[in-house]
Design a protein around this motif. Structure first.
Motif, PDB file in Angstrom:
ATOM      1  N   LEU A  64      -4.134   6.716  -3.728  1.00 33.79           N
ATOM      2  CA  LEU A  64      -3.537   6.748  -2.398  1.00 33.79           C
ATOM      3  C   LEU A  64      -4.324   5.803  -1.498  1.00 33.79           C
TER       4      LEU A  64
ATOM      5  N   VAL B  70      10.358   9.348  -0.130  1.00 27.40           N
ATOM      6  CA  VAL B  70       9.705   8.047  -0.238  1.00 27.40           C
ATOM      7  C   VAL B  70      10.558   7.020   0.506  1.00 27.40           C
ATOM      8  N   ASN B  71       9.944   6.331   1.447  1.00 25.67           N
ATOM      9  CA  ASN B  71      10.623   5.313   2.250  1.00 25.67           C
ATOM     10  C   ASN B  71      11.938   5.814   2.857  1.00 25.67           C
TER      11      ASN B  71
ATOM     12  N   GLU C 130       0.832  -1.202   0.000  1.00 26.51           N
ATOM     13  CA  GLU C 130       0.000   0.000   0.000  1.00 26.51           C
ATOM     14  C   GLU C 130       0.868   1.255   0.000  1.00 26.51           C
ATOM     15  N   THR C 131       0.296   2.321  -0.540  1.00 29.82           N
ATOM     16  CA  THR C 131       0.928   3.641  -0.506  1.00 29.82           C
ATOM     17  C   THR C 131       0.307   4.406   0.647  1.00 29.82           C
TER      18      THR C 131
ATOM     19  N   TYR D  42       4.816   1.827   0.489  1.00 31.93           N
ATOM     20  CA  TYR D  42       5.445   3.086   0.098  1.00 31.93           C
ATOM     21  C   TYR D  42       5.066   4.152   1.114  1.00 31.93           C
ATOM     22  N   HIS D  43       6.050   4.683   1.801  1.00 27.58           N
ATOM     23  CA  HIS D  43       5.861   5.672   2.854  1.00 27.58           C
ATOM     24  C   HIS D  43       6.069   7.062   2.267  1.00 27.58           C
ATOM     25  N   LEU D  44       4.998   7.864   2.207  1.00 26.22           N
ATOM     26  CA  LEU D  44       5.040   9.235   1.709  1.00 26.22           C
ATOM     27  C   LEU D  44       4.849  10.197   2.873  1.00 26.22           C
TER      28      LEU D  44
END
Length: 240
Positions: free
Chosen positions: A97, A58-59, A23-24, A50-52
């Protein structure tokens, strides 16, 4: 462990467990608990998420992040790639998202969120920061996960003083319990082991059904060990 700290760790573990692999996931400012929850999920069951974040990284590699600011340059400088904040809103409005961690000041059973004023809008008792990104993201993200470290009858009310936003709320996580939004209403999903049904009812300003409600599992040893490793200075307890 101190009971108040255990409540925070329980909230973080609940948030992490709600994230699925690939997941984003986005968090905003003043979001230490969601940020750590994202990294916990990434270290356990969701390695390919994915870490926003606000700075646009990102990440980010958390072992290189010393300040734990949720809007600091380190989340950009020590990231695998970049994805600007403006593009996060575009991503959400295009239905891409998956999760956004957001908050508010007042909530009612119909899922309205108030982050604007307490009292009359034109002559408020307190003027709050306003919707900012939440006003866009809560209606457009696939799942809005709301966290709030205060659970009382001024926070969970029969009717919010002002509707800042409403939309795709999936869960609201508090120090006492987890609410889910189903069939157009907030419903009690689980009660933390550090709380009780009586405490939740007494601190919620609308009627809730407590019969048959699950008990939230405590953090596991593995989860607590990771939290201590990734956050040895206890930044996650800032909101206590």
């Amino acid at each position: 462990m101190d009971q108040e700290k255990l409540k925070i760790d329980t909230m973080i573990c609940v948030m992490a467990r709600l994230i699925n692999n690939r997941e984003t996931v986005f968090h905003g400012v003043s979001s230490h608990m969601p940020m750590i929850a994202i990294k916990l999920a990434q270290a356990t069951h969701a390695p390919d998420l994915y870490h926003l974040n606000i700075p646009g990284g990102v990440n980010p590699e958390m072992r290189k992040v010393s300040s734990y600011s949720t809007a600091g340059y380190e989340l950009y400088d020590h990231s695998r790639s970049q994805f600007p904040l403006a593009d996060v809103f575009d991503l959400s409005m295009r239905g891409k998202l998956d999760v956004a961690f957001l908050s508010g000041v007042q909530f009612d059973q119909e899922g309205h969120v108030n982050a604007s004023v307490i009292g009359d809008y034109h002559r408020p008792k307190v003027r709050l920061p306003g919707g900012a990104g939440s006003a866009v993201l809560i209606p457009t993200v696939k799942r809005a996960l709301i966290w709030r470290t205060k659970h009382d009858t001024r926070t969970f009310v029969k009717q919010v003083d002002f509707v800042t936003t409403k939309g795709n709320i999936d869960r609201i996580i508090t120090p006492l319990c987890v609410f889910c939004f189903r069939d157009g209403k907030l419903k009690l999903e689980s009660i933390h082991q550090t709380s009780s049904s009586e405490e939740v009812v007494a601190n919620t300003g609308f009627e809730i059904e407590v019969d048959g409600v699950a008990i939230t599992p405590d953090p596991s040893r593995e989860e607590l060990a990771f939290l201590q490793k990734v956050d040895p200075k206890g930044y996650r307890y800032i909101e206590l």
